[in-house]
Motif scaffolding. Structure first.
Motif, PDB file in Angstrom:
ATOM      1  N   ASN A 143      42.095 -44.109  46.806  1.00 10.41           N
ATOM      2  CA  ASN A 143      41.466 -45.423  47.267  1.00 10.41           C
ATOM      3  C   ASN A 143      42.039 -46.770  47.171  1.00 10.41           C
ATOM      4  N   ILE A 342      29.393 -38.711  60.068  1.00  8.59           N
ATOM      5  CA  ILE A 342      30.467 -38.759  59.375  1.00  8.59           C
ATOM      6  C   ILE A 342      31.257 -40.248  59.727  1.00  8.59           C
ATOM      7  N   GLY A 343      30.772 -40.856  60.747  1.00  7.68           N
ATOM      8  CA  GLY A 343      31.274 -42.135  60.845  1.00  7.68           C
ATOM      9  C   GLY A 343      30.485 -43.246  60.058  1.00  7.68           C
ATOM     10  N   GLU A 346      32.085 -42.969  56.577  1.00 12.29           N
ATOM     11  CA  GLU A 346      33.325 -43.541  56.430  1.00 12.29           C
ATOM     12  C   GLU A 346      33.287 -45.079  56.522  1.00 12.29           C
ATOM     13  N   GLU A 347      32.137 -45.789  57.159  1.00 11.90           N
ATOM     14  CA  GLU A 347      31.500 -47.195  57.015  1.00 11.90           C
ATOM     15  C   GLU A 347      31.169 -47.378  55.422  1.00 11.90           C
ATOM     16  N   ALA A 349      31.931 -45.637  52.779  1.00  8.40           N
ATOM     17  CA  ALA A 349      33.064 -45.725  51.695  1.00  8.40           C
ATOM     18  C   ALA A 349      33.917 -46.759  51.654  1.00  8.40           C
ATOM     19  N   GLU A 373      32.378 -39.608  50.353  1.00 13.59           N
ATOM     20  CA  GLU A 373      33.792 -38.964  50.913  1.00 13.59           C
ATOM     21  C   GLU A 373      33.647 -37.656  50.915  1.00 13.59           C
ATOM     22  N   GLY A 376      31.309 -36.176  53.467  1.00 14.70           N
ATOM     23  CA  GLY A 376      31.928 -36.252  54.570  1.00 14.70           C
ATOM     24  C   GLY A 376      33.087 -35.162  54.761  1.00 14.70           C
ATOM     25  N   GLU A 377      33.953 -34.994  54.026  1.00 14.51           N
ATOM     26  CA  GLU A 377      34.749 -33.643  53.963  1.00 14.51           C
ATOM     27  C   GLU A 377      34.222 -32.338  54.320  1.00 14.51           C
ATOM     28  N   ARG A 380      32.948 -32.254  57.729  1.00 17.88           N
ATOM     29  CA  ARG A 380      34.247 -31.954  58.590  1.00 17.88           C
ATOM     30  C   ARG A 380      34.552 -30.473  58.731  1.00 17.88           C
TER      31      ARG A 380
END
Length: 401
Positions: A143, A342-343, A346-347, A349, A373, A376-377, A380
Motif C-alpha cells: 500500500n 468487491i468494488g 476497493e473504494e 481501501a 482487502e 475482498g481477496e 474473489r
C-alpha cells in the motif's frame, strides 16, 4: 566443455556427464520436442538442476539465438521496441519453492556456457530500496509503495521514476546471470527501483526465474506479461507443489479479521460523511450508504457464523464446498452482488489509505494494512471465473468452521 548430441540437439554440458544425466536430459528434450508434460525424478546429488538447464536451453537455442547482445530495450510503456523475429520464440519460466533455491539455480547457470537473457523476480520485501517503505512488510508495504508511485503525491518515489529510463540506457541488463542481491546493489548504486526494473525486464527475457506462487497465484500470474501458451514451464523441487496449489485455492476467515473489517467499514462511513460535509459534494464516489451496506453484511456474516453449532472443538464443523455458497446466499452475497461488494471494498481501501497517508509527515511515512482487502481477496477466490468454482473442484473442497 563436452558437447553431447541428444535427440539431434547439441547439449553443451560443463562436466563429463554420467549415464543417468544423459538419460535425464534425453527425457527433458523429448518432452520439449513432443510438446508434452514430463514428471521427472532423479536421486539427490545427480545434478538434476544442471541437467534441466542445459537440456532446456540447448533445445531453445536450436530454435533461434538468444536475446542477449541484441540491445533489446523498452519504451516508456514498457513495450519491446527492438527488432523482433516474426515468430516469437518460447520463453522459459523456471520456478522453485524458495528464493534460496533459485539462487542456487542461478549459480548453476553461471557454470554453463549458455547466456540467455534472464531475470529473477522477487517481492518488494526483497527488492525495495526506499528508505521508509523497505522497513514495512506485507500489504502495508504494498500500500505504501502504491501510494508513493502516484505522481500527485509530494513524496513521489524517485526510484520508481528512474526504472524505465535505466532500462532504456542499459539494454544489456540480464545478458549475464543476475540474482536478487545484484538487482538490489544495482538499485542502490544507480538509483532505479530493483522491483520495477525486474518487472519490466521480464517482458523481453529468454528465461525467467521465480518462486512457484508467481505461477500458481492468479493475481501474480495475471500481472506478468507472458504468453503462457508459448512458454516452457519448469517446476523444480516440485514435491511441495500440491500443498502450495491447495493453499492458493484456500482462505481463512478468523473472527479477529471479521471484527477488524467491521471496524474499518464503520470508519469508512465516518470518513466519507466528513469528506462530503467538508467538500459540500454529492459525488457518488465514497458514498457512505455503500459502506453502511458493507458493514451491515459483515455484521450479518459474523452473526451467521457465530450461530453455527460446533459439537467438537477438535473436529470443528466441516461441510462440502457448496455449503459456503449457501451460507453467503442467505446474506444475499451471490455472484451478481459479489462484484459490487468487491468494488465497495476497493473504494474503502483507497479511502482508508488516503486517510492514513494524508496526515503523515514525510519523515513519518508508514504503510497502512487494510483488513478489508483480505475480505475482498476471499470474495474473489469464492466467486472467481464469474461464479462457482468448477463442480469438479467443489466436489473435493470443504468449508470448515
Amino acid at each position: 566443455m563436452p558437447i553431447y548430441k541428444i535427440r539431434g540437439i547439441d547439449v553443451d554440458f560443463p562436466y563429463d556427464a554420467y549415464d543417468c544425466q544423459i538419460v535425464y536430459m534425453e527425457k527433458v528434450i523429448q518432452s520439449l520436442q513432443e510438446n508434452c508434460n514430463a514428471l521427472l525424478e532423479s536421486p539427490t546429488g545427480t545434478g538434476k538442476t544442471l541437467c534441466l538447464l542445459c537440456a532446456t536451453l540447448a533445445w531453445r537455442k536450436s530454435l533461434g539465438p538468444f536475446s542477449t547482445g541484441k540491445g533489446k530495450s523498452l519504451n516508456s510503456e514498457g513495450s519491446d521496441i527492438s527488432t523482433s523475429q516474426p515468430d516469437k520464440l518460447p520463453m522459459i519460466v523456471y520456478t522453485s519453492r524458495t528464493h534460496s533455491q533459485l539462487r542456487q539455480v542461478v549459480q548453476e547457470l553461471k557454470r554453463t556456457n549458455y547466456r540467455p537473457k534472464m531475470v529473477i523476480l522477487g517481492s518488494r520485501e526483497q527488492l525495495c530500496i526506499h528508505e521508509q517503505v523497505r522497513l514495512l512488510h506485507g500489504k502495508a508495504q504494498t500500500n505504501a509503495c502504491q501510494y508513493l508511485r502516484k505522481k500527485r503525491t509530494k513524496r513521489y518515489c524517485r526510484h520508481f521514476n528512474l526504472a524505465g529510463d535505466f532500462l532504456k540506457t542499459n539494454p544489456h541488463l540480464g545478458d549475464e546471470p543476475i540474482d536478487i542481491e545484484d538487482l538490489v546493489n544495482l538499485g542502490r548504486s544507480c538509483g532505479p527501483c530493483p522491483y520495477y526494473v525486474s518487472r519490466e525486464l521480464h517482458k523481453v527475457v529468454d528465461i525467467l526465474f521465480a518462486p512457484y506462487n508467481y505461477l500458481i497465484d492468479r493475481g501474480y500470474r495475471d500481472s506478468l506479461s507472458i504468453e503462457w501458451k508459448n512458454s516452457i514451464l519448469i517446476f523444480d523441487e516440485a514435491h511441495n507443489l500440491e500443498s502450495i496449489c491447495a493453499d492458493a485455492a484456500s482462505f481463512d476467515l478468523p473472527s479477529s479479521l471479521l471484527t477488524a473489517c467491521i471496524g474499518e467499514a464503520k470508519n469508512c462511513i465516518d470518513l466519507s460523511i466528513r469528506r462530503r460535509e467538508r467538500e459540500n459534494s454529492s459525488d457518488k464516489a465514497c458514498n457512505p450508504d455503500n459502506f453502511a451496506i458493507l458493514r451491515a453484511l459483515l455484521l450479518k456474516l459474523e452473526k451467521r457464523i457465530a450461530e453455527v453449532q460446533i459439537e467438537s472443538k477438535e473436529l470443528g464443523f466441516t461441510k462440502p464446498g457448496p455449503y459456503m455458497y449457501e451460507l453467503l446466499a442467505d446474506l444475499n452475497i451471490t455472484n451478481k452482488t459479489a462484484s459490487k461488494l468487491i468494488g465497495i471494498i476497493e473504494e474503502a481501501a483507497l479511502l482508508l489509505e488516503e486517510d492514513a497517508n494524508g496526515s503523515t509527515e514525510p519523515h513519518e511515512m508508514r504503510g497502512s494494512t487494510c483488513r478489508l482487502e483480505s475480505m475482498g481477496e476471499i470474495l474473489r477466490i469464492i466467486f472467481r471465473d464469474g461464479g462457482y468454482f468448477s463442480f469438479t473442484f467443489l466436489s473435493c473442497s470443504r468449508a470448515r468452521v
